[in-house]
Design a protein around this motif. Sequence first.
Motif, PDB file in Angstrom:
ATOM      1  N   CYS A  49      58.768  30.785 -35.029  1.00  0.00           N
ATOM      2  CA  CYS A  49      60.165  30.361 -34.979  1.00  0.00           C
ATOM      3  C   CYS A  49      60.831  30.880 -33.700  1.00  0.00           C
ATOM      4  CB  CYS A  49      60.897  30.865 -36.220  1.00  0.00           C
ATOM      5  SG  CYS A  49      62.641  30.410 -36.268  1.00  0.00           S
ATOM      6  N   ILE A  50      60.618  32.136 -33.397  1.00  0.00           N
ATOM      7  CA  ILE A  50      61.192  32.730 -32.192  1.00  0.00           C
ATOM      8  C   ILE A  50      60.650  32.034 -30.950  1.00  0.00           C
ATOM      9  CG2 ILE A  50      61.177  34.817 -30.755  1.00  0.00           C
ATOM     10  CD1 ILE A  50      61.349  36.420 -33.432  1.00  0.00           C
ATOM     11  N   LEU A  51      59.349  31.809 -30.906  1.00  0.00           N
ATOM     12  CA  LEU A  51      58.733  31.170 -29.746  1.00  0.00           C
ATOM     13  C   LEU A  51      59.291  29.770 -29.526  1.00  0.00           C
ATOM     14  CD1 LEU A  51      56.646  31.309 -27.458  1.00  0.00           C
ATOM     15  CD2 LEU A  51      54.958  30.442 -29.088  1.00  0.00           C
ATOM     16  N   MET A  52      59.383  28.989 -30.591  1.00  0.00           N
ATOM     17  CA  MET A  52      59.908  27.628 -30.450  1.00  0.00           C
ATOM     18  C   MET A  52      61.380  27.651 -30.030  1.00  0.00           C
ATOM     19  SD  MET A  52      57.371  25.714 -30.784  1.00  0.00           S
ATOM     20  CE  MET A  52      58.070  24.088 -30.926  1.00  0.00           C
ATOM     21  N   THR A  59      65.152  26.506 -25.731  1.00  0.00           N
ATOM     22  CA  THR A  59      66.483  26.817 -25.209  1.00  0.00           C
ATOM     23  C   THR A  59      66.476  27.522 -23.866  1.00  0.00           C
ATOM     24  OG1 THR A  59      66.568  28.916 -26.405  1.00  0.00           O
ATOM     25  CG2 THR A  59      67.513  26.991 -27.498  1.00  0.00           C
ATOM     26  N   ALA A  60      65.369  28.200 -23.532  1.00  0.00           N
ATOM     27  CA  ALA A  60      65.448  29.074 -22.368  1.00  0.00           C
ATOM     28  C   ALA A  60      64.385  28.854 -21.298  1.00  0.00           C
ATOM     29  CB  ALA A  60      65.377  30.529 -22.835  1.00  0.00           C
ATOM     30  N   LEU A  61      63.243  28.322 -21.652  1.00  0.00           N
ATOM     31  CA  LEU A  61      62.165  28.243 -20.667  1.00  0.00           C
ATOM     32  C   LEU A  61      62.369  27.142 -19.642  1.00  0.00           C
ATOM     33  CD1 LEU A  61      58.820  28.753 -22.570  1.00  0.00           C
ATOM     34  CD2 LEU A  61      60.037  30.354 -21.147  1.00  0.00           C
ATOM     35  N   PRO A  62      61.966  27.410 -18.407  1.00  0.00           N
ATOM     36  CA  PRO A  62      61.980  26.340 -17.414  1.00  0.00           C
ATOM     37  C   PRO A  62      61.054  25.212 -17.846  1.00  0.00           C
ATOM     38  CG  PRO A  62      61.515  28.470 -16.392  1.00  0.00           C
ATOM     39  CD  PRO A  62      61.504  28.671 -17.879  1.00  0.00           C
ATOM     40  N   MET A  63      61.365  24.021 -17.442  1.00  0.00           N
ATOM     41  CA  MET A  63      60.643  22.830 -17.885  1.00  0.00           C
ATOM     42  C   MET A  63      59.138  22.938 -17.652  1.00  0.00           C
ATOM     43  SD  MET A  63      61.878  19.159 -17.878  1.00  0.00           S
ATOM     44  CE  MET A  63      60.955  17.730 -18.263  1.00  0.00           C
ATOM     45  N   GLY A  64      58.712  23.478 -16.533  1.00  0.00           N
ATOM     46  CA  GLY A  64      57.283  23.580 -16.232  1.00  0.00           C
ATOM     47  C   GLY A  64      56.524  24.376 -17.276  1.00  0.00           C
ATOM     48  N   LEU A  65      57.070  25.510 -17.701  1.00  0.00           N
ATOM     49  CA  LEU A  65      56.400  26.317 -18.718  1.00  0.00           C
ATOM     50  C   LEU A  65      56.395  25.604 -20.057  1.00  0.00           C
ATOM     51  CD1 LEU A  65      57.543  29.960 -17.954  1.00  0.00           C
ATOM     52  CD2 LEU A  65      55.293  28.966 -17.616  1.00  0.00           C
ATOM     53  N   SER A  66      57.481  24.936 -20.394  1.00  0.00           N
ATOM     54  CA  SER A  66      57.528  24.189 -21.648  1.00  0.00           C
ATOM     55  C   SER A  66      56.489  23.081 -21.665  1.00  0.00           C
ATOM     56  CB  SER A  66      58.920  23.591 -21.874  1.00  0.00           C
ATOM     57  OG  SER A  66      59.841  24.601 -22.151  1.00  0.00           O
ATOM     58  N   MET A  67      56.316  22.417 -20.521  1.00  0.00           N
ATOM     59  CA  MET A  67      55.323  21.339 -20.442  1.00  0.00           C
ATOM     60  C   MET A  67      53.908  21.894 -20.619  1.00  0.00           C
ATOM     61  SD  MET A  67      57.137  18.906 -17.554  1.00  0.00           S
ATOM     62  CE  MET A  67      55.594  18.447 -16.846  1.00  0.00           C
ATOM     63  N   ALA A  79      51.505  19.119 -28.788  1.00  0.00           N
ATOM     64  CA  ALA A  79      52.721  18.573 -29.404  1.00  0.00           C
ATOM     65  C   ALA A  79      53.866  18.705 -28.419  1.00  0.00           C
ATOM     66  CB  ALA A  79      53.048  19.340 -30.683  1.00  0.00           C
ATOM     67  N   SER A  80      54.825  17.835 -28.553  1.00  0.00           N
ATOM     68  CA  SER A  80      55.978  17.870 -27.667  1.00  0.00           C
ATOM     69  C   SER A  80      56.925  18.988 -28.086  1.00  0.00           C
ATOM     70  CB  SER A  80      56.696  16.525 -27.731  1.00  0.00           C
ATOM     71  OG  SER A  80      57.856  16.566 -26.943  1.00  0.00           O
ATOM     72  N   ILE A  81      57.408  19.718 -27.096  1.00  0.00           N
ATOM     73  CA  ILE A  81      58.382  20.774 -27.343  1.00  0.00           C
ATOM     74  C   ILE A  81      59.684  20.342 -26.701  1.00  0.00           C
ATOM     75  CG2 ILE A  81      59.004  23.164 -26.830  1.00  0.00           C
ATOM     76  CD1 ILE A  81      55.989  23.753 -26.825  1.00  0.00           C
ATOM     77  N   PRO A  82      60.767  20.339 -27.452  1.00  0.00           N
ATOM     78  CA  PRO A  82      62.032  19.919 -26.870  1.00  0.00           C
ATOM     79  C   PRO A  82      62.422  20.822 -25.699  1.00  0.00           C
ATOM     80  CG  PRO A  82      62.342  20.688 -29.129  1.00  0.00           C
ATOM     81  CD  PRO A  82      60.880  20.757 -28.819  1.00  0.00           C
ATOM     82  N   THR A  83      62.864  20.225 -24.605  1.00  0.00           N
ATOM     83  CA  THR A  83      63.266  21.007 -23.439  1.00  0.00           C
ATOM     84  C   THR A  83      64.678  20.643 -23.021  1.00  0.00           C
ATOM     85  OG1 THR A  83      62.312  19.362 -21.974  1.00  0.00           O
ATOM     86  CG2 THR A  83      60.924  21.243 -22.535  1.00  0.00           C
ATOM     87  N   GLY A  84      65.488  20.283 -23.983  1.00  0.00           N
ATOM     88  CA  GLY A  84      66.829  19.801 -23.701  1.00  0.00           C
ATOM     89  C   GLY A  84      67.779  20.855 -23.181  1.00  0.00           C
ATOM     90  N   PHE A 140      53.968  37.486 -27.074  1.00  0.00           N
ATOM     91  CA  PHE A 140      53.609  36.135 -26.656  1.00  0.00           C
ATOM     92  C   PHE A 140      52.830  36.057 -25.346  1.00  0.00           C
ATOM     93  CE2 PHE A 140      57.565  35.684 -29.199  1.00  0.00           C
ATOM     94  CZ  PHE A 140      56.957  35.141 -30.314  1.00  0.00           C
ATOM     95  N   ALA A 141      52.442  37.176 -24.779  1.00  0.00           N
ATOM     96  CA  ALA A 141      51.724  37.158 -23.497  1.00  0.00           C
ATOM     97  C   ALA A 141      50.464  36.303 -23.568  1.00  0.00           C
ATOM     98  CB  ALA A 141      51.376  38.582 -23.064  1.00  0.00           C
ATOM     99  N   ASP A 142      49.670  36.429 -24.618  1.00  0.00           N
ATOM    100  CA  ASP A 142      48.432  35.655 -24.739  1.00  0.00           C
ATOM    101  C   ASP A 142      48.705  34.156 -24.776  1.00  0.00           C
ATOM    102  OD1 ASP A 142      47.030  37.998 -24.794  1.00  0.00           O
ATOM    103  OD2 ASP A 142      46.657  37.975 -26.952  1.00  0.00           O
TER     104      ASP A 142
END
Length: 139
Positions: free
Chosen positions: A30-33, A38-46, A54-59, A119-121
């Motif tokens: 839950c925390i990771l999602m 909400t916070a990660l730059p688009m490149g890391l989310s992709m 699976a698609s992760i919202p990057t709005g 979450f480092a791994d």
Amino acid sequence: MNKKRETEKILEIEERQFRIKKLDPLLGNCILMTVMSTALPMGLSMMASKKLGASIPTGGETLSKAQFLELQRDVLSVCYEILPAGDAEVVRADGTYGIADLTATLSMQLLIGSLAFNFADFFVDPLSTSEEDQTSPLN
């Protein structure tokens, strides 16, 4: 060669010692999602989306104050100050502080330390694997 699974880490911050433990797996998800959406730059989310398949919202949604406070409490719920009388929870289950002199700077360092440890791994694997390897039928 198998790497021993770490279940806790000791951090020294401002001449104080803190123990960070692993998050409950479902709370961790839950925390990771939440952090990723909400916070990660688009490149890391992709990259993470590719790893999960699976698609992760990057709005770039923003959290309400209450949501952000709850997120911080959840992340800090696995942080303890190591004291002579025993470990003290940084944030208790009821949301109150369990240690003296919790400053914004100290809490931010603990938040980053807890997220990095838990979450480092997750982030190292996609960064260390080339795109060719990810499309290989062996993966």
